[in-house]
Motif scaffolding. Structure first.
Motif, short mmCIF file in Angstrom:
data_model
loop_
_atom_site.label_atom_id
_atom_site.label_comp_id
_atom_site.label_asym_id
_atom_site.label_seq_id
_atom_site.Cartn_x
_atom_site.Cartn_y
_atom_site.Cartn_z
N ARG A 80 31.28 43.26 29.01
CA ARG A 80 31.24 42.09 28.14
C ARG A 80 31.30 40.77 28.89
O ARG A 80 31.06 39.72 28.29
CB ARG A 80 32.39 42.16 27.13
N CYS A 81 31.66 40.80 30.17
CA CYS A 81 31.75 39.58 30.96
C CYS A 81 31.51 39.92 32.42
O CYS A 81 31.43 41.09 32.79
CB CYS A 81 33.11 38.90 30.75
N PRO A 82 31.42 38.92 33.31
CA PRO A 82 31.08 39.21 34.72
C PRO A 82 32.22 39.77 35.57
O PRO A 82 32.02 39.97 36.76
CB PRO A 82 30.66 37.82 35.25
N LEU A 83 33.38 40.03 35.01
CA LEU A 83 34.51 40.49 35.82
C LEU A 83 34.26 41.88 36.40
O LEU A 83 33.63 42.73 35.77
CB LEU A 83 35.79 40.51 34.99
N ALA A 84 34.78 42.11 37.62
CA ALA A 84 34.69 43.42 38.27
C ALA A 84 35.93 43.62 39.11
O ALA A 84 36.49 42.66 39.67
CB ALA A 84 33.43 43.51 39.13
N TYR A 85 36.38 44.87 39.19
CA TYR A 85 37.55 45.22 39.99
C TYR A 85 37.26 46.49 40.78
O TYR A 85 36.32 47.24 40.47
CB TYR A 85 38.78 45.50 39.11
N HIS A 86 38.08 46.72 41.81
CA HIS A 86 38.08 48.04 42.42
C HIS A 86 38.78 49.00 41.45
O HIS A 86 39.54 48.58 40.58
CB HIS A 86 38.83 48.03 43.76
N THR A 87 38.51 50.29 41.63
CA THR A 87 39.00 51.27 40.66
C THR A 87 40.47 51.61 40.82
O THR A 87 41.03 52.28 39.98
CB THR A 87 38.17 52.56 40.77
N GLY A 88 41.11 51.20 41.89
CA GLY A 88 42.51 51.55 42.11
C GLY A 88 43.46 50.77 41.23
O GLY A 88 43.12 49.71 40.68
N ASP A 89 44.70 51.28 41.09
CA ASP A 89 45.70 50.64 40.25
C ASP A 89 46.10 49.25 40.76
O ASP A 89 46.58 48.42 39.99
CB ASP A 89 46.95 51.52 40.16
N SER A 90 45.91 48.99 42.05
CA SER A 90 46.33 47.70 42.60
C SER A 90 45.36 46.58 42.29
O SER A 90 45.68 45.41 42.51
CB SER A 90 46.50 47.82 44.13
N CYS A 91 44.17 46.89 41.79
CA CYS A 91 43.17 45.84 41.51
C CYS A 91 42.83 45.74 40.03
O CYS A 91 42.69 44.63 39.52
CB CYS A 91 41.89 46.10 42.32
N VAL A 92 42.67 46.85 39.33
CA VAL A 92 42.26 46.80 37.92
C VAL A 92 43.32 46.08 37.09
O VAL A 92 44.51 46.36 37.21
CB VAL A 92 42.04 48.22 37.37
N ALA A 93 42.89 45.16 36.26
CA ALA A 93 43.82 44.43 35.40
C ALA A 93 44.43 45.37 34.37
O ALA A 93 43.72 46.14 33.72
CB ALA A 93 43.10 43.29 34.70
N ALA A 94 45.74 45.35 34.25
CA ALA A 94 46.41 46.19 33.26
C ALA A 94 45.94 45.83 31.86
O ALA A 94 45.78 44.65 31.53
CB ALA A 94 47.92 46.01 33.37
N GLY A 95 45.68 46.84 31.04
CA GLY A 95 45.19 46.63 29.69
C GLY A 95 43.70 46.77 29.56
O GLY A 95 43.16 46.72 28.45
N SER A 96 42.98 46.96 30.70
CA SER A 96 41.54 47.19 30.63
C SER A 96 41.27 48.60 30.13
O SER A 96 42.02 49.53 30.43
CB SER A 96 40.91 46.99 32.01
#
Length: 582
Positions: free
Chosen positions: A13-29
């Motif tokens: 839905r938006c341009p945001l991207a994270y690595h798949t690990g718990d240390s990068c993905v925003a909680a609640g995604s």
């Protein structure tokens, strides 16, 4: 979070991207697949039908004193305007962390405000790691479960009710009054867990820093090919070397822009035979006229090779140098590598019965990475009567650009290695024809029917990671697996169907399959085994929470049984290209 460009999961839905690990993905995604998600910014944050606002603290985050505070509209942060050296703004306002997109992440210690309770220390948990009864509680996008220290309770919360725990918080709070035993216990547990996570993070960062600063894997540098065993290096008589039609009076005899017949036929001129003599410019192999290159560390693809000078289309970059071995020795080396779980190969087919292996011995060309849209290519040239391999540019290349070529990897059996080149037309696997992404790249239609050809997924169906994968041979089945995820040490031989097509209970042909793990069931055992999930009513087994099946699998990543029997496999070197992984 870290700005590195390895494997990413992107918001749809938006341009945001994270690595798949718990240390990068925003909680609640909300994780949809291994590639896509809905990030925490898209939650409605409504409670009882009303839009909820954050619960701001009653002290300044900078000076820890109360007074007239400027409150963030997205998180509990509060500040004195004078501490921020600014005037009190009108309308809505967000703190610098929220404006920068900083979000809570999993395995983070935070302070949580719940109801009329005081701010309490807790740890943000990954939803798939909390008890099933907590997973089933009603929650929205942007909500995440927290584990309260001291009481050992769980609850779903959002960003508006948490702020980060810092190292000295225990000492600051301990001096306050009205601290009961439960809260004191919570403070001690939070401080202990904070130090534990800090030690883990520092250890991981130190290991990453050591790995990034480490020199390339050891190998012996050699300037020319070294024959091994019975391999012979051919040396031609001067009478056998072809003579071109260039002259020493030409402006650039035998150059890239000349009409040199030897260059056109990929023969290198000999200084004693060429009419141009010492002015001949078609002696790059013999004189080692290599481009200025440098071995560099790349993001997600190991070591690579970069040019330090501008190159024209068709320029000679370097010779591919290594040990020259025969087919028998090549098969033995591949076999030993597979037995020792070695995945990096540096082999190029030289002739029908000879292979160059730059693994133990070679030059800097061994570090050149694969790309589905390469800027270099391999060419076989005849030099002084013997065949040698050179790397030549396919286009004009600016200084500071990484050099790549297409490995044309020959896959043995049904094993394939994931490609991470990042090209727009990346095929997903080494040795697979790149895909067309626009009209100019559209391949010509073929009259021949392509039976049994179908696209496989790029990641293991068990663990979701890439790498060297085993493909299911069943028609229209896209699933792929790691050997280790199947509890196997050797690849399957011949036609192989993955365990997704056999009943998990009795091994009979399956009629009902879980969409989120390899579990499946036959007609005798399918009653009540699968339920419709919240993701387009896709069926899921009891190992998943139907409300969030992608994030709650407990046992689906474990293979059920080995569906293969060992047999012999014939290893063959590729016809052309480098048998190497990135």
């Amino acid at each position: 979070i870290c700005f590195h460009t390895c494997r990413l999961i992107r918001c749809i839905r938006c341009p945001l991207a994270y690595h798949t690990g718990d240390s990068c993905v925003a909680a609640g995604s909300v994780i949809i697949t291994h590639h896509i998600m809905i990030c925490s910014n898209h939650g409605s944050a409504k409670r009882n039908g009303l839009l909820s606002s954050p619960v701001n603290v009653g002290w300044c985050f900078l000076c820890a004193r109360g007074g007239k505070l400027l409150c963030c509209d997205s998180c509990p942060a509060s500040f004195h305007p004078e501490c921020l050296e600014m005037e009190m703004p009108e309308g809505s306002w967000s703190c610098s962390d929220c404006r920068a997109g900083k979000k809570p992440h999993y395995k983070q210690i935070v302070w949580v405000k719940l109801g009329n309770y005081r701010w309490w220390p807790a740890e943000i948990c990954n939803p798939r790691l909390v008890p099933s009864n907590i997973q089933s509680l009603r929650h929205d996008i942007g909500d995440f479960p927290v584990f309260f220290f001291g009481s050992h309770d769980y609850y779903w919360i959002n960003q508006g009710r948490v702020f980060p725990y810092v190292e000295n918080d225990k000492n600051f709070v301990t001096g306050q009054i009205n601290i009961n035993k439960t809260f004191k216990k919570a403070l001690e547990e939070a401080a202990r867990r904070f130090q534990e996570l800090k030690a883990q993070r520092e250890s991981r960062e130190a290991l990453e820093q050591e790995r990034n600063s480490r020199k390339p894997p050891p190998y012996k540098f050699i300037k020319s090919n070294k024959p091994v065993g019975k391999v012979q290096v051919h040396v031609a008589d001067l009478s056998e070397i072809p003579r071109c039609n260039c002259r020493s009076t030409d402006e650039h005899p035998c150059s890239l822009d000349s009409q040199c017949l030897n260059r056109m036929l990929q023969y290198e001129c000999h200084p004693q035979v060429c009419p141009a003599g010492d002015t001949c410019e078609n002696q790059c192999f013999s004189k080692r006229l290599y481009a200025e290159t440098e071995v560099i560390k790349t993001d997600g693809r190991g070591w690579g090779l970069r040019t330090n000078q501008a190159l024209r289309k068709g320029d000679f970059v370097t010779e591919y140098v290594g040990e020259v071995i025969d087919s028998e020795e090549c098969q033995q080396r591949i076999k030993r590598a597979h037995e020792n779980h070695v995945t990096n190969f540096y082999m190029l087919t030289l002739t029908k019965d000879r292979v160059i292996d730059a693994g133990p011995k070679g030059n800097s060309s061994r570090f050149m990475n694969h790309s589905c849209s390469p800027n270099c290519e391999t060419q076989k040239w005849t030099v002084n009567g013997d065949v040698r391999i050179g790397l030549f540019t396919l286009c004009d290349i600016e200084a500071g650009t990484e050099l790549t070529f297409n490995y044309n990897l020959h896959c043995v059996g049904n094993r394939r290695t994931s490609c991470h080149c990042g090209s727009d037309n990346c095929s997903g696997f080494l040795g697979v024809q790149p895909t067309a992404r626009n009209a100019k790249l559209k391949p010509k239609k073929r009259k021949m029917r392509m039976e049994g050809k179908h696209t496989h997924e790029y990641f293991c169906f068990c663990c979701g990671e890439g790498g060297e994968l085993v493909m299911c041979d069943r028609k229209d089945c896209p699933k792929a697996y790691h050997l280790l995820c199947l509890n196997l040490t050797k690849p399957p031989y011949g036609r192989w169907e993955c365990p997704w097509h056999d009943c998990s209970v009795c091994g009979a042909p399956a009629s009902s399959l879980c969409d989120f793990c390899p579990r499946s069931f036959c007609r005798d055992h399918e009653a009540g085994a699968l339920t419709a999930s919240s993701l387009e009513d896709r069926p899921c087994c009891s190992s998943h929470n139907p409300l969030s099946p992608l994030g709650s699998s407990s046992s689906s990543t474990q293979p059920r049984r080995s569906a293969m029997s060992p047999a012999k496999v014939k290893e063959e070197p590729e016809e052309s290209g480098q048998s190497a992984t990135e």
